[in-house]
Design a protein around this motif. Structure first.
Motif, mmCIF file in Angstrom:
data_model
loop_
_atom_site.group_PDB
_atom_site.id
_atom_site.type_symbol
_atom_site.label_atom_id
_atom_site.label_comp_id
_atom_site.label_asym_id
_atom_site.label_seq_id
_atom_site.Cartn_x
_atom_site.Cartn_y
_atom_site.Cartn_z
ATOM 1 N N MET A 1 0.831 -1.208 0.014
ATOM 2 C CA MET A 1 0.084 -0.121 -0.153
ATOM 3 C C MET A 1 0.836 1.192 -0.040
ATOM 4 O O MET A 1 0.589 2.250 -0.518
ATOM 5 N N THR A 2 1.880 1.118 0.858
ATOM 6 C CA THR A 2 2.653 2.252 0.798
ATOM 7 C C THR A 2 3.590 2.550 -0.515
ATOM 8 O O THR A 2 3.674 3.841 -0.929
ATOM 9 N N SER A 3 3.882 1.570 -1.252
ATOM 10 C CA SER A 3 4.513 1.870 -2.770
ATOM 11 C C SER A 3 3.216 2.372 -3.557
ATOM 12 O O SER A 3 3.891 3.241 -4.498
ATOM 13 N N LEU A 4 2.032 2.155 -3.405
ATOM 14 C CA LEU A 4 1.232 2.878 -4.258
ATOM 15 C C LEU A 4 1.141 4.327 -3.828
ATOM 16 O O LEU A 4 0.895 5.255 -4.760
ATOM 17 N N VAL A 5 1.313 4.489 -2.794
ATOM 18 C CA VAL A 5 1.085 5.941 -2.101
ATOM 19 C C VAL A 5 2.475 6.711 -2.634
ATOM 20 O O VAL A 5 2.109 7.887 -3.156
ATOM 21 N N ARG A 6 3.637 6.044 -2.408
ATOM 22 C CA ARG A 6 4.592 6.754 -2.989
ATOM 23 C C ARG A 6 4.539 6.982 -4.512
ATOM 24 O O ARG A 6 4.983 7.842 -4.976
ATOM 25 N N ARG A 7 4.209 5.939 -5.135
ATOM 26 C CA ARG A 7 4.105 6.122 -6.790
ATOM 27 C C ARG A 7 2.962 7.235 -7.164
ATOM 28 O O ARG A 7 3.131 7.948 -8.205
ATOM 29 N N GLY A 8 1.934 7.250 -6.244
ATOM 30 C CA GLY A 8 0.844 8.340 -6.705
ATOM 31 C C GLY A 8 1.140 9.865 -6.413
ATOM 32 O O GLY A 8 0.723 10.507 -6.845
ATOM 33 N N LEU A 9 1.747 9.857 -5.601
ATOM 34 C CA LEU A 9 2.470 11.301 -5.092
ATOM 35 C C LEU A 9 3.170 11.958 -6.143
ATOM 36 O O LEU A 9 2.875 13.110 -6.436
ATOM 37 N N PRO A 10 4.198 11.413 -6.805
ATOM 38 C CA PRO A 10 4.875 11.944 -7.929
ATOM 39 C C PRO A 10 3.850 12.369 -9.045
ATOM 40 O O PRO A 10 3.793 13.330 -10.041
ATOM 41 N N MET A 11 2.921 11.502 -9.278
ATOM 42 C CA MET A 11 1.793 11.641 -10.459
ATOM 43 C C MET A 11 1.071 12.754 -9.946
ATOM 44 O O MET A 11 0.753 13.593 -11.061
ATOM 45 N N LYS A 12 0.676 13.097 -9.190
ATOM 46 C CA LYS A 12 -0.168 14.195 -8.702
ATOM 47 C C LYS A 12 0.740 15.518 -8.699
ATOM 48 O O LYS A 12 0.067 16.537 -9.271
ATOM 49 N N TRP A 13 1.960 15.351 -8.229
ATOM 50 C CA TRP A 13 2.806 16.726 -8.220
ATOM 51 C C TRP A 13 3.036 16.986 -9.921
ATOM 52 O O TRP A 13 2.810 18.062 -10.174
ATOM 53 N N SER A 14 3.044 16.180 -10.686
ATOM 54 C CA SER A 14 3.254 16.130 -12.042
ATOM 55 C C SER A 14 2.113 16.838 -12.746
ATOM 56 O O SER A 14 2.218 17.737 -13.594
ATOM 57 N N HIS A 15 0.685 16.393 -12.182
ATOM 58 C CA HIS A 15 -0.504 16.922 -12.848
ATOM 59 C C HIS A 15 -0.578 18.511 -12.374
ATOM 60 O O HIS A 15 -1.084 19.324 -13.174
ATOM 61 N N GLY A 16 -0.169 18.592 -11.293
ATOM 62 C CA GLY A 16 -0.332 19.881 -10.578
ATOM 63 C C GLY A 16 0.612 20.896 -11.318
ATOM 64 O O GLY A 16 0.315 22.125 -11.585
ATOM 65 N N LEU A 17 1.886 20.482 -11.597
ATOM 66 C CA LEU A 17 2.894 21.161 -12.243
ATOM 67 C C LEU A 17 2.474 21.628 -13.792
ATOM 68 O O LEU A 17 2.582 22.802 -14.168
ATOM 69 N N VAL A 18 1.840 20.440 -14.465
ATOM 70 C CA VAL A 18 1.381 20.785 -15.949
ATOM 71 C C VAL A 18 0.197 21.802 -15.996
ATOM 72 O O VAL A 18 0.055 22.474 -16.983
ATOM 73 N N CYS A 19 -0.769 21.471 -14.777
ATOM 74 C CA CYS A 19 -2.087 22.460 -14.791
ATOM 75 C C CYS A 19 -1.310 23.921 -14.425
ATOM 76 O O CYS A 19 -2.024 24.717 -15.083
ATOM 77 N N GLY A 20 -0.648 24.173 -13.711
ATOM 78 C CA GLY A 20 0.046 25.300 -13.504
ATOM 79 C C GLY A 20 0.878 25.849 -14.644
ATOM 80 O O GLY A 20 0.635 27.072 -14.672
ATOM 81 N N ALA A 21 1.671 24.956 -15.317
ATOM 82 C CA ALA A 21 2.215 25.645 -16.571
ATOM 83 C C ALA A 21 1.044 26.012 -17.645
ATOM 84 O O ALA A 21 1.547 27.156 -18.311
ATOM 85 N N ALA A 22 0.056 25.379 -17.606
ATOM 86 C CA ALA A 22 -0.762 25.518 -18.587
ATOM 87 C C ALA A 22 -1.479 26.868 -18.311
ATOM 88 O O ALA A 22 -1.771 27.668 -19.230
ATOM 89 N N LEU A 23 -1.963 27.222 -17.081
ATOM 90 C CA LEU A 23 -2.419 28.358 -16.510
ATOM 91 C C LEU A 23 -1.484 29.543 -16.764
ATOM 92 O O LEU A 23 -2.055 30.682 -17.181
ATOM 93 N N ALA A 24 -0.148 29.421 -16.636
ATOM 94 C CA ALA A 24 0.671 30.469 -16.740
ATOM 95 C C ALA A 24 0.988 30.682 -18.177
ATOM 96 O O ALA A 24 1.042 31.737 -18.583
#
Length: 151
Positions: A1-24
């Motif tokens: 379960m912890t490996s899934l959490v660890r893998r999901g965290l960078p994905m959320k960060w990358s989605h956030g960065l992509v959305c932020g870049a698109a907004l900018a």
């Protein structure tokens, strides 16, 4: 379960960065797309039972509704003023949201049709089994009413 959490965290960060870049870098496109995709976002966040299937069904309809406004925005170099003027035109939002509604409606009608077909098939199978059971009962009734002759 912890490996899934660890893998999901960078994905959320990358989605956030992509959305932020698109907004900018592309605020006009981001605003127009975000407002027209609002029904999909709402369905994805609120409907826990079938949100993935619902969004997948609504997405092609939404993309079809986005083609014309994005083309108009492209012709105006993607300015934020053009995106706002497109969104202030009620037909743009209505067409986009009705497209999402059409996707929802098609999915619901497909599910309802599948349910009716399954019920029809179950009733037909039940009638077939009942007819066969009646035949067997009649056959056994005939066999038991005939006296056996002993030799």
């Amino acid at each position: 379960m912890t490996s899934l959490v660890r893998r999901g965290l960078p994905m959320k960060w990358s989605h956030g960065l992509v959305c932020g870049a698109a907004l900018a870098w592309l605020p006009g496109y981001s605003l127009l797309t975000g407002v027209l995709l609002l029904p999909l976002i709402m369905v994805y966040m609120t409907d826990a039972s079938r949100s993935q299937a619902m969004v997948q069904m609504m997405l092609p309809y939404e993309f079809a509704a986005l083609v014309h406004p994005l083309h108009l925005l492209w012709n105006e170099d993607g300015s934020l003023d053009t995106a706002v003027s497109l969104l202030l035109n009620p037909m743009t939002s209505i067409a986009g949201w009705l497209a999402a509604g059409a996707g929802w409606f098609v999915l619901e009608m497909a599910l309802l049709s599948a349910k009716f077909i399954r019920q029809y098939q179950a009733r037909a199978r039940k009638a077939e089994i009942a007819a066969r059971l009646k035949e067997l009962q009649d056959e056994w009734a005939e066999d038991s009413s005939v006296p056996e002759t002993s030799a």
